[in-house]
Design a protein around this motif. Structure first.
Motif, PDB file in Angstrom:
ATOM      1  N   PRO A 110      -7.511  -2.929   3.746  1.00 28.83           N
ATOM      2  CA  PRO A 110      -6.631  -1.988   4.314  1.00 28.83           C
ATOM      3  C   PRO A 110      -6.568  -1.572   5.194  1.00 28.83           C
ATOM      4  CG  PRO A 110      -8.870  -1.111   2.586  1.00 28.83           C
ATOM      5  CD  PRO A 110      -8.578  -2.981   3.003  1.00 28.83           C
ATOM      6  N   ASP A 111      -7.118  -1.859   5.850  1.00 28.46           N
ATOM      7  CA  ASP A 111      -7.000  -0.452   7.546  1.00 28.46           C
ATOM      8  C   ASP A 111      -6.453  -2.238   8.391  1.00 28.46           C
ATOM      9  OD1 ASP A 111      -8.601  -2.645   7.344  1.00 28.46           O
ATOM     10  OD2 ASP A 111     -10.604  -1.297   8.700  1.00 28.46           O
ATOM     11  N   ALA A 128       0.588   7.015  -7.020  1.00 27.31           N
ATOM     12  CA  ALA A 128       0.018   6.948  -7.043  1.00 27.31           C
ATOM     13  C   ALA A 128      -0.204   8.960  -7.361  1.00 27.31           C
ATOM     14  CB  ALA A 128      -1.668   6.616  -6.709  1.00 27.31           C
ATOM     15  N   ALA A 129       0.658   9.195  -6.633  1.00 24.53           N
ATOM     16  CA  ALA A 129       0.536  10.841  -6.317  1.00 24.53           C
ATOM     17  C   ALA A 129       0.796  11.096  -7.154  1.00 24.53           C
ATOM     18  CB  ALA A 129       1.197  11.122  -4.824  1.00 24.53           C
ATOM     19  N   TRP A 143      -5.103  -7.264   0.776  1.00 27.16           N
ATOM     20  CA  TRP A 143      -5.570  -6.077   0.225  1.00 27.16           C
ATOM     21  C   TRP A 143      -7.336  -5.381   0.408  1.00 27.16           C
ATOM     22  CZ3 TRP A 143      -3.354  -2.230  -2.138  1.00 27.16           C
ATOM     23  CH2 TRP A 143      -1.937  -2.835  -2.327  1.00 27.16           C
ATOM     24  N   ARG A 196      -0.332   1.734 -15.365  1.00 24.32           N
ATOM     25  CA  ARG A 196      -0.005   0.591 -15.145  1.00 24.32           C
ATOM     26  C   ARG A 196      -0.162  -0.362 -15.160  1.00 24.32           C
ATOM     27  NH1 ARG A 196      -3.437   5.807 -13.301  1.00 24.32           N
ATOM     28  NH2 ARG A 196      -2.250   6.366 -11.794  1.00 24.32           N
ATOM     29  N   ARG A 220       1.809   1.794  -3.629  1.00 26.87           N
ATOM     30  CA  ARG A 220       1.379   2.170  -3.847  1.00 26.87           C
ATOM     31  C   ARG A 220       0.802   3.379  -3.886  1.00 26.87           C
ATOM     32  NH1 ARG A 220      -3.426  -2.251  -5.800  1.00 26.87           N
ATOM     33  NH2 ARG A 220      -1.413  -3.931  -6.179  1.00 26.87           N
ATOM     34  N   GLU A 221       0.769   4.322  -2.607  1.00 26.20           N
ATOM     35  CA  GLU A 221       0.140   5.272  -2.913  1.00 26.20           C
ATOM     36  C   GLU A 221       1.617   6.251  -3.507  1.00 26.20           C
ATOM     37  OE1 GLU A 221      -2.239   4.229   1.328  1.00 26.20           O
ATOM     38  OE2 GLU A 221      -0.960   5.199   1.190  1.00 26.20           O
ATOM     39  N   GLN A 222       2.482   5.894  -2.065  1.00 28.49           N
ATOM     40  CA  GLN A 222       3.843   7.201  -3.033  1.00 28.49           C
ATOM     41  C   GLN A 222       3.815   7.564  -4.722  1.00 28.49           C
ATOM     42  OE1 GLN A 222       7.729   6.251  -1.839  1.00 28.49           O
ATOM     43  NE2 GLN A 222       7.079   5.592  -0.667  1.00 28.49           N
ATOM     44  N   ILE A 226       1.267  -1.068  -0.239  1.00 26.99           N
ATOM     45  CA  ILE A 226      -0.730  -0.323  -0.362  1.00 26.99           C
ATOM     46  C   ILE A 226       1.222   1.299  -0.147  1.00 26.99           C
ATOM     47  CG2 ILE A 226      -1.648   0.872   1.333  1.00 26.99           C
ATOM     48  CD1 ILE A 226      -2.600  -1.414   2.441  1.00 26.99           C
ATOM     49  N   ARG A 227       2.103   1.294   0.827  1.00 20.85           N
ATOM     50  CA  ARG A 227       2.849   3.168   1.234  1.00 20.85           C
ATOM     51  C   ARG A 227       3.290   2.714  -0.527  1.00 20.85           C
ATOM     52  NH1 ARG A 227       7.790   1.586   0.698  1.00 20.85           N
ATOM     53  NH2 ARG A 227       7.675  -0.746   1.151  1.00 20.85           N
TER      54      ARG A 227
END
Ligand code: FAD
Length: 511
Positions: free
Chosen positions: A325-326, A113-114, A322, A124, A109-111, A106-107
């Motif tokens: 996610p929390d 995606a930003a 997945w 992608r 993926r967020e980076q 997730i880490r």
């Protein structure tokens, strides 16, 4: 270059469709970046393994006629992270497209995606590694229901036609787990295979880590034992099939402190190669089945036990990661203690703990039962904050990547997910450790005793854990029998045990 394609350190999949054709207008980028070395304090061998594998992969791509730019920490130190670096490269090469494979964490993926790039198309791709495509996960996992590994595994066996015989499981059973719980006897110790180790020169990487003041844990030498190329990974797979698979299942849960090869036993040690995607899970499963079919000394219980880990557990925990996610926020048992200092030194009188931790520091490796039933069990019984437990596991193991580390640690070993993965907590007293290992007979503490000064700390801690969580677990069918044992103890005995446990926790740092 018209297109920049980023390859992350755990995306070293030479069979990816990207590489089917050579493309003069496409630049592949593999980069060591500081942010990846310090989101957690990693074992030094883990950083070396990833960096060496990345460099080797870049060389192989260039050798195969692709264009690949490998950037070391020296060359990326001015950039904040991937976003900054990609912007710079896209500008420098006047590229029109930026492509990447979807990260498994997730880490990252967020980076990624930003990242915003003006007038550049961002594409992608799947990493083409797992048996299940990501879009299929909702068909197999329901976030509102208990998803059981066993039923998932059976579906996977059927779907991918693995060890199946006319619609049923080959050998007549889906699971041969009961054949797989053997202790190593004294006269079996000398049969343990001498592990196949590599000698990858990481001296330059070590210097780089020092130059950039990367903080790490554990020990490393100039020659790294872990496989860092597909060729080496295949060698290790062959070695496993030839030397270890015939006893893999039998001794899957066994532990010993009496052999030079006590750290590797019959385990494959393929997790780094798999997680870096040097090998595909399908390839590993096929190879093991091929070995089973052509070699009479490998029986179905061994190969099924191995296949279950990869086709079952590995794909299962990825789905859980997945679909929840929390997960990182779960702390079902409200554990909040600090991790004792000996997790960084191995310096404790508990033999099982000192063995499991020291070998983790030496090799960046421990096998499943050491992770689950030694260090994991200790943290569960002593209520260590799952945040700290996760951090330790994510840092110390060569194969530790969040998608696989977190469900195993926070879920399976700490029950912090309240039972999403496991149907009961994996809590154990010294009895279990004694049953599966020779640690107790070589320990300062006494495995049989509960309350005496030299009583094994696990014994009183175990009963304390059950007592403290009785409201949570009393009605759990799989725990009923053990609660009956506790309930039959006299009040005096219970009190003595609980007092002992309280005393143990007071001196937890000097056990
Ligand atoms: P073997 O015993 O030879 O097993 C073969 C393969 O099966 C492994 O390489 C691995 O790919 C797969 N496998 C086995 N068990 C599991 C499992 N429970 N979940 C997913 N895959 C599995 N595994 C990781 O790859 N990374 C981790 O960060 C990680 N953290 C863990 C933390 C805890 C607390 C526990 C209990 C387990 C963890 N595992 C993790 C799972 C397992 O312990 C390792 O995959 C295994 O020990 C790796 O050694 P091996 O390759 O010799 O495995």
């Amino acid at each position: 270059y018209e297109e920049i394609r980023l390859i992350l350190g755990d995306q070293l999949n030479a069979n990816h469709s990207w590489f089917r054709e050579k493309n003069e207008r496409c630049l592949y980028v593999i980069a060591e970046v500081k942010s990846e070395t310090d989101y957690v304090k990693h074992h030094i061998q883990k950083v070396c393994a990833f960096f060496h594998a990345m460099e080797t992969f870049a060389e192989a791509l260039n050798h195969g006629g692709h264009h690949c730019l490998h950037l070391s920490l020296d060359e990326t130190s001015d950039f904040e992270g991937f976003g900054d670096l990609i912007k710079h490269l896209v500008n420098k090469y006047q590229s029109k497209h930026f492509s990447y494979q979807l990260p498994d964490e997730i880490r990252l993926r967020e980076q990624l995606a930003a990242i915003e790039l003006r007038d550049i198309s961002i594409n992608r791709y799947s990493s083409e590694h797992f048996l299940l495509e990501e879009h299929e996960l909702p068909d197999y996992f329901n976030p509102d229901k208990h998803n059981r590994m066993e039923s998932f595994y059976r579906k996977m066996r059927k779907r991918f036609d693995v060890l199946m015989d006319e619609g049923g499981p080959e050998g007549g059973h889906w699971n041969f787990d009961k054949n797989n719980r053997n202790k190593l006897k004294q006269d079996e110790l000398e049969d343990i295979p001498i592990p196949l180790l590599f000698a990858n020169d990481v001296s330059q990487i070590l210097k780089r880590l020092e130059r950039h003041e990367i903080k790490t844990i554990g020990r490393a030498e100039n020659y790294l034992i872990w496989p860092t190329s597909r060729q080496q990974a295949l060698q290790l797979l062959d070695f496993f099939c030839e030397q270890c698979l015939s006893r893999f299942g039998y001794y899957q849960d066994a532990m010993t402190c009496q052999s030079e090869h006590k750290w590797s036993l019959y385990h494959s040690r393929l997790s780094f190669a798999l997680n870096a995607k040097l090998l595909s899970p399908k390839q590993v499963i096929n190879k093991a089945i091929e070995a089973y079919r052509s070699n009479d000394t490998i029986d179905i219980a061994q190969v099924e036990g191995f296949v279950r880990q990869i086709l079952g557990w590995r794909e299962f925990v990825r789905g859980i990661y997945w679909i929840h996610p929390d997960y990182r926020d779960y702390n079902y048992l409200n554990a909040d203690r600090q991790l004792p200092h000996y997790f960084w030194t191995g310096d404790t009188k508990m033999r099982c703990m000192s063995e499991a931790i020291s070998q983790s520091l030496d090799y960046a490796y421990a096998h499943h039962i050491q992770r689950l039933m030694i260090t994991g069990n200790f943290c569960l019984l002593t209520e260590v904050d799952p945040e700290q437990v996760d951090e330790w596991y994510l840092g110390i193991y060569v194969d530790a990547i969040e998608w696989v580390e977190m469900p195993n640690t926070r879920g399976m070993s700490q029950f912090a997910d309240g039972g999403i993965i496991a149907t009961k907590p994996y809590a154990a007293s010294a009895n279990y450790v004694h049953k599966m290992s020779d640690y107790c007979s070589n320990c300062y503490y006494s495995q049989k005793e509960k309350t005496s000064p030299k009583a094994c700390p696990l014994n009183s801690l175990y009963w304390r854990f059950l007592e403290r969580n009785k409201e949570t677990f009393r009605d759990n069918q799989r725990m009923g029998m053990i609660y009956n044992v506790w309930n039959k103890k006299s009040d005096d005995e219970k009190e003595a045990i609980l007092n002992k446990a309280a005393g143990v926790l007071r001196v937890i740092d000097s056990l």
